[in-house]
Structures are given as C-alpha cells and as structure tokens.
Design a protein around this motif. Structure first.
Motif, PDB file in Angstrom:
ATOM      1  N   UNK A 116       0.813  -1.224   0.000  1.00 10.00           N
ATOM      2  CA  UNK A 116       0.000   0.000   0.000  1.00 10.00           C
ATOM      3  C   UNK A 116       0.850   1.280   0.000  1.00 10.00           C
ATOM      4  N   UNK A 117       2.162   1.141  -0.027  1.00  3.55           N
ATOM      5  CA  UNK A 117       3.056   2.314  -0.117  1.00  3.55           C
ATOM      6  C   UNK A 117       3.837   2.323  -1.424  1.00  3.55           C
ATOM      7  N   UNK A 118       3.574   1.325  -2.254  1.00  2.00           N
ATOM      8  CA  UNK A 118       4.349   1.156  -3.494  1.00  2.00           C
ATOM      9  C   UNK A 118       3.819   2.124  -4.549  1.00  2.00           C
ATOM     10  N   UNK A 119       4.671   3.010  -5.078  1.00  8.66           N
ATOM     11  CA  UNK A 119       4.154   3.979  -6.049  1.00  8.66           C
ATOM     12  C   UNK A 119       3.806   3.311  -7.386  1.00  8.66           C
TER      13      UNK A 119
ATOM     14  N   UNK B  72      -0.880  15.598  -5.068  1.00  9.39           N
ATOM     15  CA  UNK B  72       0.050  14.655  -5.703  1.00  9.39           C
ATOM     16  C   UNK B  72       0.615  13.610  -4.735  1.00  9.39           C
ATOM     17  N   UNK B  73      -0.038  13.427  -3.597  1.00 11.65           N
ATOM     18  CA  UNK B  73       0.431  12.365  -2.704  1.00 11.65           C
ATOM     19  C   UNK B  73      -0.080  11.013  -3.192  1.00 11.65           C
ATOM     20  N   UNK B  74       0.494   9.966  -2.625  1.00  9.45           N
ATOM     21  CA  UNK B  74       0.078   8.596  -2.978  1.00  9.45           C
ATOM     22  C   UNK B  74      -1.393   8.350  -2.631  1.00  9.45           C
ATOM     23  N   UNK B  75      -1.885   9.099  -1.647  1.00  8.93           N
ATOM     24  CA  UNK B  75      -3.265   8.926  -1.174  1.00  8.93           C
ATOM     25  C   UNK B  75      -4.286   8.966  -2.295  1.00  8.93           C
ATOM     26  N   UNK B  76      -4.009   9.734  -3.337  1.00 12.31           N
ATOM     27  CA  UNK B  76      -5.018   9.867  -4.398  1.00 12.31           C
ATOM     28  C   UNK B  76      -5.323   8.528  -5.052  1.00 12.31           C
ATOM     29  N   UNK B  77      -4.353   7.616  -5.010  1.00 15.86           N
ATOM     30  CA  UNK B  77      -4.584   6.303  -5.625  1.00 15.86           C
ATOM     31  C   UNK B  77      -5.241   5.337  -4.635  1.00 15.86           C
TER      32      UNK B  77
END
Ligand code: FAD
Ligand code: GLY
Length: 393
Positions: free
Chosen positions: A217-220, A363-368
């Motif tokens: 869940x942290x993998x871009x 633009x943080x990972x949260x958007x995904x």
C-alpha cells in the motif's frame, strides 16, 4: 542520516537541498548518477505547449516549477561552478498542413481559455523567426515562456553541487530492499548490509515500484514509458534553429548551445525495453525533415532511448506514505526536468519540517488509495497497450 534511493535529477536535487540545509544525506545510485531518464531527456521546460486537456490540476504545479527555473539554474551554476545552459528563446508549435493548422488553432484556443500567454503567427512570421522552417509551414504558436535547459549538463552540475554541499554519493550501489517494522522505516539494505536510517526518499524513477520491502500500500504505481531520441550536429556557429520546435505527431527539436539538435520522441509502452527501432528512428527523422528540410545533410551523432517514470495519471507522486519515514518523489513522467525545482523544494521542506506544502497535496500517494477516479484525469488507461502508442503530447 537521510537515504535517497536514485541519483537522477530528482534524487540529486532533493539531496542537494537537504545537504545545503546541513543534513547528513546519502544518495544511493546503482549505476552512475544522472545517467538514466535524466540523461535521456530533451530538457524542455514547456508546461504551456505540452499542456493537455484534463491536466488542469497538474498545470499550476508545472507553471510554479517553471517560475522557479531561472533562480534554480543560477543557484545550481553558482553552487557547482558549472554551466547548465538554461535558455529562454521560447518555443514554436508549427503546422505544416491544413489539418495541423486546425489542430494548433484548437490548442491555441484551449491554452487561451487557461489564460496562458501565447502568440499566433502566420507561416511567414514563423519563418522570420526560424528561416529554416519548411515552406509548407502555414501557421505557428509562439510560446515565449517555454524554455529549455541542457539536462545532461544539469545532471553533472547537480551532482557536483550535491557533493560540494557535503552530500554522500554512493554510485554503483543498489538498494536491494527497504528495512522497516511495518510502522516505521529503520534502514535500507545494500547487498547483505543493513544501513540504519529513519528517512528514506524513493526517487528511483521508472524503477521506483520495484524496490523490495516497500509495503504494497506504499508502493508507487510507476511504470516505464519508453522514449526514443536522436541527435544531429548543426554547423558550428550557424545553428539551424534557435527555438524549441514542436512539429507533427508530437515531434520536437531542441537546439543546444553546443550545436547538437535533439530530436524526439516516441512514447511507447514497452516495459523496460530500451531497444532502438528502425520505425521509431525513421518516424523521428521523417517528421523532423518535413518540418525543417535542412536537417537532411546533418550528421547523425547519437541515438538513444530512455524510460520516463510514468504514473497512473501522469502526475508525480510526492510526499509521505503511511509508513513512517518513507517519502516518495517519483512518477514525473514527461516533466521531471521541469519539475525538479519544485519537487526539491517541497520534498526537502517536508523532510526538514514535517509540513507538506499545499501545492503538493493533490500529488500524494493517497489519491490512488482513497479515490477511484484520476486526480489529473489523463491516461486512464495508462499501463496497457504496446508499440509506438502515441507520438504526441
Ligand atoms: P531517473 O533519472 O531515471 O533516475 C532514477 C535513478 O534511480 C537512476 O539513475 C537509477 O539507476 C536509480 N535507481 C533505480 N533503482 C535503484 C535502486 N534500487 N538503488 C539505487 N539506485 C536505483 N522531462 C522534462 O521535464 N522535459 C523534457 O523535455 C523531457 N524529455 C524527455 C524525453 C525522453 C525521451 C525521456 C525518456 C524523458 C523525458 N523527460 C523530460 C522526463 C524526465 O527525463 C524524467 O521525468 C526525469 O528524468 C525523472 O528523473 P528521476 O530522477 O525520477 O529518474
Ligand atoms: N517531455 C518530452 C518527452 O517526454 O518526450
């Protein structure tokens, strides 16, 4: 110690900012710093002519970074003692037939609605600025604020600035894995050795999702997007072009101060393949020749392919993750050179203060992880397809 994985323009620029702020920083680069996508790029700083419908969230971020460029270039030059050839001649988007004219008129209308400063030129006016443009050029858009930098010189200068500021650069050193306890980062593993650190910045370009140990869940969500390029040599002292030129089917030509004329680029979904193909090189040369026939006799001095770090929505992935100490700075796709100044400022500020600038929150990972739609709204189908998918912007 702060560990940065990846010594491209993004890792070096962040590292330089942190080292200059007095922090102990190590950039781990598995090969040679600045030699991957950063080396392959064209160095255009062109948010206006590259703006696409659907990228309205990204555009202000691109424009903000562009506004930082003159100062950034001067700072890098002063800190390194090396020139980066930042050039402000501007960019021309040219039309060589009626369909192209309609296309660039649509583009002009779209950009005007966004309030961007552009001039419409007749074919004659375009040739007054660039006499070697084809006689078939019927119209052009002139974008005075879309500039360029020599990205290879930039890479060399950033490397020097980082080291001069006290940063540690470990080239030929691959980070094999991230080390953590599920809640916080505690280090990186290099070969069989764990190196302790409480902050790890992933700036590994197209390879950013491949690093072992990053929790799922942290993998871009970053993938490689291949771009083939070539360089021609213009006559010394009599360059064919002064401006950056965009032509048919996404073709661009970027004249360098040293006489190289960079011609790009394909946009291909081919995984990590960097093979040069006859078709890719042929398309580039044909489109370049149709736009500037005088290239025909120029020596072909280099051909190469690079891998853009494309994200799921083509916008960068910046800032914290739910794993304490793990920070992302990747996914810059076609704009990593342009976005280096703002990325370095924002990510360094976050690491130093714990505050993420408002400009970076989209633009943080949260958007995904929290949304199913795209923040930036483009490339919904990115990651599928094969071949020379689209030559254009
Ligand atoms: P990279 O430069 O790829 O650096 C990542 C580094 O990480 C590499 O050196 C790699 O070796 C290292 N690495 C990976 N994994 C590990 C590991 N496990 N351990 C240690 N090191 C690791 N952008 C623009 O703004 N303007 C342009 O005109 C432009 N034109 C382009 C044209 C082409 C053909 C291409 C391919 C790209 C272009 N870009 C352009 C995009 C731009 O080049 C990229 O967005 C930018 O270089 C990305 O920088 P980076 O530092 O993230 O990645
Ligand atoms: N920004 C130009 C490219 O990615 O080809």
């Amino acid at each position: 110690m702060i560990a940065i994985i990846g010594g491209g323009v993004i890792g070096l620029a962040i590292g330089w900012r942190l080292a200059a702020a007095g922090r102990a920083v190590t950039v781990f680069e598995r090969a040679e710093a600045g030699r991957a996508s950063t080396w392959a790029a064209a160095g255009m700083l062109a948010p206006q002519v590259e703006a696409e419908p659907g990228e309205e969230t990204l555009l202000p971020f691109l424009l903000d970074s562009r506004a930082r460029w003159a100062g950034f270039a001067a700072e890098v030059e002063a800190a390194s003692g090396l020139a980066v050839d930042y050039r402000t001649d501007g960019t021309l988007v040219v039309a060589i037939d009626r369909d192209e004219r309609v296309r660039i008129q649509d583009r002009m209308d779209y950009l005007a609605r966004l309030g961007l400063a552009l001039d419409w030129l007749s074919g004659y006016e375009a040739r007054q600025r660039e006499p070697h443009l084809a006689g078939t050029v019927t119209a052009a858009i002139f974008s005075p604020l879309d500039h360029q930098v020599d990205n290879r010189k930039l890479a060399v200068a950033l490397r020097a600035a980082f080291v001069r500021a006290g940063g540690a650069l470990r080239e030929g050193t691959e980070v094999a894995a991230l080390v953590h306890d599920g809640a916080r980062v505690s280090g990186v593993r290099v070969a069989d050795t764990a190196i302790a650190t409480d902050t790890v910045i992933v700036a590994a370009g197209a390879w950013s999702r491949n690093i072992e140990g990053i929790p799922d869940d942290c993998r871009p969500p970053v993938r490689p997007v291949k771009g083939q390029m070539l360089a021609l040599a213009m006559p010394p002292g009599a360059p064919l072009l002064r401006h950056v030129i965009w032509g048919r089917k996404g073709l661009y030509m970027v004249p360098r101060t040293d006489g190289r004329l960079i011609v790009g680029a394909t946009v291909e979904e081919m995984g990590f393949d960097t093979t040069l193909t006859a078709g890719g090189q042929f398309e580039l040369l044909r489109n370049a020749w149709e736009t500037v026939p005088g290239i025909y006799d120029l020596p072909l001095v280099e051909s190469w392919a690079g891998l853009r770090p494309g994200s799921r929505d083509d916008a960068p992935i910046l800032g914290p993750t739910r794993l304490g100490g793990l920070v992302l700075a990747t996914g810059h796709h076609r704009n990593g050179i342009l976005l280096a100044p703002i990325t370095a400022d924002i990510v360094a500020e976050y690491v130093l203060s714990g505050r993420l600038a408002a400009a970076a929150t989209p633009f943080t990972l949260e958007r995904f992880t929290h949304r199913t739609d795209n923040v930036v709204g483009v490339a919904a189908a990115a990651g599928v397809g094969a071949g020379v998918a689209a030559e254009g912007r």
